[in-house]
Write a protein that holds these residues in place. Structure first.
Motif, PDB file in Angstrom:
ATOM      1  N   LEU A 214       0.818  -1.215   0.000  1.00  0.00           N
ATOM      2  CA  LEU A 214       0.000   0.000   0.000  1.00  0.00           C
ATOM      3  C   LEU A 214       0.851   1.264   0.000  1.00  0.00           C
ATOM      4  CD1 LEU A 214      -2.849   1.289   0.295  1.00  0.00           C
ATOM      5  CD2 LEU A 214      -2.548   1.119   2.769  1.00  0.00           C
ATOM      6  N   TRP A 215       1.948   1.237   0.745  1.00  0.00           N
ATOM      7  CA  TRP A 215       2.783   2.433   0.901  1.00  0.00           C
ATOM      8  C   TRP A 215       3.950   2.464  -0.081  1.00  0.00           C
ATOM      9  CZ3 TRP A 215      -0.527   4.652   3.865  1.00  0.00           C
ATOM     10  CH2 TRP A 215      -1.149   3.965   4.912  1.00  0.00           C
ATOM     11  N   SER A 216       3.842   1.767  -1.199  1.00  0.00           N
ATOM     12  CA  SER A 216       4.968   1.648  -2.127  1.00  0.00           C
ATOM     13  C   SER A 216       5.119   2.894  -3.003  1.00  0.00           C
ATOM     14  CB  SER A 216       4.810   0.394  -2.986  1.00  0.00           C
ATOM     15  OG  SER A 216       3.576   0.419  -3.676  1.00  0.00           O
ATOM     16  N   THR A 217       5.923   2.792  -4.031  1.00  0.00           N
ATOM     17  CA  THR A 217       6.290   3.937  -4.881  1.00  0.00           C
ATOM     18  C   THR A 217       5.107   4.759  -5.385  1.00  0.00           C
ATOM     19  OG1 THR A 217       8.337   2.865  -5.574  1.00  0.00           O
ATOM     20  CG2 THR A 217       7.488   4.605  -7.002  1.00  0.00           C
ATOM     21  N   PRO A 218       4.018   4.147  -5.893  1.00  0.00           N
ATOM     22  CA  PRO A 218       2.918   4.987  -6.396  1.00  0.00           C
ATOM     23  C   PRO A 218       2.390   5.983  -5.375  1.00  0.00           C
ATOM     24  CG  PRO A 218       2.613   2.719  -7.073  1.00  0.00           C
ATOM     25  CD  PRO A 218       3.778   2.713  -6.136  1.00  0.00           C
TER      26      PRO A 218
ATOM     27  N   ILE B 273       6.686   8.949 -11.461  1.00  0.00           N
ATOM     28  CA  ILE B 273       6.715   7.518 -11.146  1.00  0.00           C
ATOM     29  C   ILE B 273       7.634   6.786 -12.110  1.00  0.00           C
ATOM     30  CG2 ILE B 273       5.298   5.431 -10.960  1.00  0.00           C
ATOM     31  CD1 ILE B 273       2.950   7.193 -10.211  1.00  0.00           C
ATOM     32  N   MET B 274       7.598   7.170 -13.375  1.00  0.00           N
ATOM     33  CA  MET B 274       8.471   6.541 -14.365  1.00  0.00           C
ATOM     34  C   MET B 274       9.941   6.766 -14.012  1.00  0.00           C
ATOM     35  SD  MET B 274       8.459   6.993 -18.533  1.00  0.00           S
ATOM     36  CE  MET B 274       6.683   6.736 -18.614  1.00  0.00           C
TER      37      MET B 274
ATOM     38  N   ILE C 265      -5.953   7.918  -4.326  1.00  0.00           N
ATOM     39  CA  ILE C 265      -6.711   6.677  -4.136  1.00  0.00           C
ATOM     40  C   ILE C 265      -6.282   5.597  -5.132  1.00  0.00           C
ATOM     41  CG2 ILE C 265      -8.998   5.626  -4.135  1.00  0.00           C
ATOM     42  CD1 ILE C 265      -8.476   7.406  -1.713  1.00  0.00           C
ATOM     43  N   PRO C 266      -6.261   5.868  -6.445  1.00  0.00           N
ATOM     44  CA  PRO C 266      -5.771   4.833  -7.366  1.00  0.00           C
ATOM     45  C   PRO C 266      -4.306   4.490  -7.161  1.00  0.00           C
ATOM     46  CG  PRO C 266      -6.190   6.890  -8.538  1.00  0.00           C
ATOM     47  CD  PRO C 266      -6.780   7.038  -7.176  1.00  0.00           C
ATOM     48  N   SER C 267      -3.517   5.444  -6.675  1.00  0.00           N
ATOM     49  CA  SER C 267      -2.110   5.146  -6.376  1.00  0.00           C
ATOM     50  C   SER C 267      -2.014   4.127  -5.246  1.00  0.00           C
ATOM     51  CB  SER C 267      -1.367   6.430  -5.985  1.00  0.00           C
ATOM     52  OG  SER C 267      -1.319   7.340  -7.061  1.00  0.00           O
ATOM     53  N   ALA C 268      -2.921   4.244  -4.270  1.00  0.00           N
ATOM     54  CA  ALA C 268      -2.943   3.287  -3.166  1.00  0.00           C
ATOM     55  C   ALA C 268      -3.295   1.890  -3.664  1.00  0.00           C
ATOM     56  CB  ALA C 268      -3.944   3.744  -2.100  1.00  0.00           C
ATOM     57  N   VAL C 269      -4.310   1.785  -4.530  1.00  0.00           N
ATOM     58  CA  VAL C 269      -4.693   0.482  -5.062  1.00  0.00           C
ATOM     59  C   VAL C 269      -3.609  -0.069  -5.981  1.00  0.00           C
ATOM     60  CG1 VAL C 269      -6.432  -0.762  -6.398  1.00  0.00           C
ATOM     61  CG2 VAL C 269      -7.123   1.038  -4.861  1.00  0.00           C
ATOM     62  N   ALA C 270      -2.945   0.826  -6.710  1.00  0.00           N
ATOM     63  CA  ALA C 270      -1.826   0.383  -7.542  1.00  0.00           C
ATOM     64  C   ALA C 270      -0.745  -0.257  -6.673  1.00  0.00           C
ATOM     65  CB  ALA C 270      -1.250   1.567  -8.316  1.00  0.00           C
TER      66      ALA C 270
ATOM     67  N   THR D 284      -4.770   7.349 -15.109  1.00  0.00           N
ATOM     68  CA  THR D 284      -3.454   7.308 -15.741  1.00  0.00           C
ATOM     69  C   THR D 284      -2.405   6.627 -14.878  1.00  0.00           C
ATOM     70  OG1 THR D 284      -3.997   9.383 -16.852  1.00  0.00           O
ATOM     71  CG2 THR D 284      -1.691   8.740 -16.822  1.00  0.00           C
ATOM     72  N   VAL D 285      -2.301   7.065 -13.636  1.00  0.00           N
ATOM     73  CA  VAL D 285      -1.246   6.552 -12.755  1.00  0.00           C
ATOM     74  C   VAL D 285      -1.400   5.053 -12.543  1.00  0.00           C
ATOM     75  CG1 VAL D 285      -0.332   6.621 -10.405  1.00  0.00           C
ATOM     76  CG2 VAL D 285      -0.887   8.751 -11.581  1.00  0.00           C
ATOM     77  N   ALA D 286      -2.601   4.615 -12.183  1.00  0.00           N
ATOM     78  CA  ALA D 286      -2.830   3.196 -11.923  1.00  0.00           C
ATOM     79  C   ALA D 286      -2.619   2.368 -13.180  1.00  0.00           C
ATOM     80  CB  ALA D 286      -4.246   2.992 -11.387  1.00  0.00           C
ATOM     81  N   ASN D 287      -3.054   2.889 -14.317  1.00  0.00           N
ATOM     82  CA  ASN D 287      -2.890   2.168 -15.567  1.00  0.00           C
ATOM     83  C   ASN D 287      -1.415   1.960 -15.896  1.00  0.00           C
ATOM     84  OD1 ASN D 287      -2.500   2.675 -18.803  1.00  0.00           O
ATOM     85  ND2 ASN D 287      -4.152   1.258 -18.331  1.00  0.00           N
ATOM     86  N   TYR D 288      -0.634   3.020 -15.735  1.00  0.00           N
ATOM     87  CA  TYR D 288       0.799   2.903 -16.027  1.00  0.00           C
ATOM     88  C   TYR D 288       1.474   1.884 -15.116  1.00  0.00           C
ATOM     89  CZ  TYR D 288       5.755   3.929 -15.773  1.00  0.00           C
ATOM     90  OH  TYR D 288       7.122   3.796 -15.739  1.00  0.00           O
TER      91      TYR D 288
END
Length: 740
Positions: free
Chosen positions: A266-270, A379-380, A501-506, A554-558
């Protein structure tokens, strides 16, 4: 999309234009209300949400100025703000009607309460099958009854839109507060335990995961929530999966340890990038908008391009691209600039569906254009282990090719359909405003300079934000009082929520990949499917990006594509930068590709056009974006900074842009006159060869294009199916008269 985004200055517009802009603004507000899932909160509710959002922005400004907190603490506080704002702002039933009570919150609560009870009884040694089954029936029975009562209350109230949070919203908020506060306060002690997982850790962590899933469902949609659920199921029940996807499965305690008590899930790079770089750049974007830069961009674009053939469409391409490359949001950009550009396009003879498609394609391109790139650039850079500037440089030429093709297609399409430009009298004075407002570009210049000079994105973003706020104070009409400044902070934080929120799920995807080895398993399966063919690998990757990207931010998709598809491209020998940009580009294109095509959907609604014609026209405008990623994979000279800059690099840039322009003409089907099918096919081949950065293909492409031009000038007869528009006949007559 906030009200501020819809209140663009209409100075210089005719009364008719103002009226249409007002109608479009109202249409945009109605569309947002119907599709966003926002609650119809009263004045008090909006003030509470704004106050929390302002607190979130102040937190990020503080850490931007004085330094970041410990990673998990920074991210936990960031996520807590995002979840609270989400649960207050987004309705539980997505505003689907007074009789619609969702099942998902009850299912998540039931799983949470039953799992917590299960873990507790197991820890004290009194758990039996009878107790487990009985407690399951009781918990879900009570929640089923609670749902019935809540639904009856909804029907009694009779409102189509929720106006206040539901009882379970407060339960989820409590889980978020307890979970995030626990991590933020006790991160040091958690690290000292060296992986030991307490019962409290498991219960709090599990409830926090469920809360993130519910927040995702509301703010983003079911697709990403289901992906998160599948990741959890795969982590726990890997032994049920066949072939290369089999793994022994992990206990709940191990999953919680990996996902919640470390920075691997959950607390990773995204979420880390969301809580640092992205937050600062969104604050910067909000400050730029408040400073009046968007209005200046529209005035300049209208002044320079307005009188040209298809002028308003060209104005839309230029203004939307410049604004979207900073804002990083295609849909909000459509609503912002489309209110002005779409009425002007329709006025000059451009059909409604093409006007919407132009705005959608131009706004979508901002997602692949530096400096923000839809927040993915940061992120990239983290994933690749390179500086942010390196990513910006690599992405620059593909973005330039995209906009060159879109602009040229608009130019030739306008000639084909006879779209006229605006009259000189319809262009309000702009040079003086542009000159006096030129200082508003200074924050962008400072931002780029600081990034190139080696400052961190956080420092560059913070400095540029302060400068943008200071410059907004110069003019009276953009001067920020306490209320307006609060609106800037609140707007930025509420936009940040739907990134956090999507960064957390990513992070669930990242956690599953590192815990189970999912990435190499997917790579192995795709390698078998692709049969070691690089082209087939790229096609499979493209299809996966377009499908998985539908309805996913976008973020979660990438991040999904990075984990699932980039490894197989690397395995096939693709350069890392090219592989990441390939996945990123096609993930972004899902916003424009039917059947979802959320950007086209928004644009069609604002333009008053049908969705499908708008979506297909947008795909035609953006066609070059489906080709360029293949070209830079096979030859990374299109990615600037990956090789030493030489004279050949300059030649590559010039010929590639010229090729993109010709590709735009191909898609429009018009040069000097309407093209025959064979001319379009030949010109498309020449354009693609020119974009490809190799000497022989480039020279061949130039020769082919010259041949097509010669044919166009020598053989002037249009195809029989083409009816020359009256406006085109009038222009031709004027030219003939001028010659005489």
């Amino acid at each position: 999309m906030s009200d501020e985004l819809l209140n663009l200055n209409t100075t210089g517009m005719s009364e008719e234009e103002k009226q249409e802009a007002l109608e479009i603004a109202e249409r945009a507000k109605k569309l947002e209300k119907e599709t966003s899932g926002h609650r119809d909160s009263g004045a008090l509710g909006l003030k509470i949400i704004a106050a929390i959002a302002i607190g979130m922005s102040i937190f990020h400004l503080y850490t931007g100025a004085f330094g970041l907190l410990i990673a998990l603490r920074q991210r936990a506080i960031h996520l807590l703000f995002a979840i609270i704002i989400c649960l207050l702002k987004f309705s539980a039933n997505k505003n689907q009607g007074a009789d619609k009570e969702p099942w998902v919150p009850y299912v998540l609560l039931g799983i949470g309460f039953w799992t917590a009870l299960f873990l507790y009884l197991q820890s004290i040694g009194v758990l039996t099958n009878v107790i487990a089954i009985g407690s399951f029936i009781v918990i879900f029975g009570l929640l089923f009854y609670a749902r019935m009562l809540t639904r009856k209350k909804r029907i009694k109230i009779g409102k189509s839109y929720e106006s206040v949070p539901m009882w379970y919203d407060y339960v989820f908020m409590a889980f978020a507060v307890i979970g995030c506060t626990y991590i933020a306060l006790y991160v040091d002690k958690i690290m000292e335990r060296a992986g030991i997982v307490m019962l409290f850790d498991q219960i709090v962590g599990f409830f926090l995961i469920l809360t993130v899933l519910e927040a995702t469902r509301r703010s983003i949609g079911h697709t990403l929530m289901i992906i998160g659920v599948l990741m959890l199921i795969y982590s726990r029940f890997g032994f049920l999966f066949p072939g290369v996807f089999w793994h022994p499965g992990f206990q709940v305690s191990m999953i919680i340890r990996h996902f919640i008590l470390t920075d691997s899930g959950l607390w990773s790079t995204p979420l880390g990038v969301s809580s640092t770089f992205i937050s600062m750049f969104l604050l910067f974007g909000a400050a730029l908008h408040a400073s009046g830069l968007a209005e200046i961009l529209l005035k300049i674009a209208r002044g320079i391009f307005g009188t040209m053939v298809g002028g308003p469409a060209k104005m839309a391409v230029v203004a939307s691209s410049l604004f979207a490359m900073i804002s990083g949001s295609s849909t909000s950009n459509v609503a912002t600039t489309g209110i002005v550009t779409i009425p002007l396009m329709k006025k000059t003879g451009i059909p409604a569906h093409l006007a919407g498609a132009t705005e959608a394609a131009a706004s979508m391109g901002g997602q692949i254009t530096p400096p923000v790139m839809g927040a993915v650039a940061f992120i990239m850079a983290e994933f690749l282990g390179v500086s942010y500037v390196v990513v910006m440089a690599a992405a620059a030429l593909p973005a330039a090719l995209y906009y060159s093709a879109v602009y040229s297609m608009i130019h030739f399409e306008s000639h084909r359909i006879g779209a006229i430009g605006l009259k000189r009298s319809e262009i309000p004075p702009w040079k003086k405003d542009a000159l006096y407002g030129s200082y508003l570009f200074l924050p962008v210049i400072v931002l780029v300079y600081m990034l190139i000079d080696g400052y961190t994105p956080m420092r560059a973003g913070f400095t540029s934000f302060i400068l943008a706020i200071a410059l907004s104070m110069i003019k009276k009409d953009t001067r920020l009082d306490f209320k307006k400044f609060g609106n800037v902070l609140a707007s930025a934080a509420q936009t940040l929520t739907v990134v956090a929120i999507p960064s957390a799920v990513a992070g669930f995807v990242v956690g599953t990949a590192t815990l189970t080895g999912l990435a190499p398993r997917v790579s192995a399966a795709l390698a078998i499917l692709a049969k070691d063919s690089l082209l087939l690998t790229l096609i499979i990757t493209q299809v996966m990006c377009l499908i998985l990207g539908m309805g996913v931010p976008t973020v979660a998709n990438y991040i999904l594509m990075t984990i699932l598809t980039v490894p197989i491209m690397l395995r096939a020998g693709v350069e890392p930068m090219a592989a990441h940009l390939f996945a990123f580009h096609f993930g972004i294109m899902s916003e424009l590709t039917p059947p979802v095509a959320i950007t086209s959907y928004t644009a069609s609604a604002i333009a008053g056009a049908k969705f499908w014609p708008t979506a297909f026209a947008a795909v035609r405008l953006a066609a070059v974006a489906y080709i360029v990623p293949y070209l830079f994979v096979f030859n990374t000279n299109l990615l600037l900074g990956q090789h030493p800059f030489t004279l050949m690099t300059l030649v590559t840039i010039i010929t590639a842009i010229a090729g993109a322009v010709m590709f735009g003409a191909t898609m429009a089907g018009y040069l000097k006159r309407k093209m025959y099918l064979i001319e379009r096919v030949v010109l498309a081949l020449g354009a693609i060869l020119m974009i490809r950065p190799k000497l022989i293909p480039t020279l061949t492409g130039i020769a082919i294009i010259i041949l097509v031009f010669v044919v166009q000038f020598v053989y002037k007869k249009n195809p029989k199916s083409y009816v020359v528009p009256e406006s085109v006949k009038a222009r031709m007559a004027e030219k003939e008269a001028a010659k005489k």
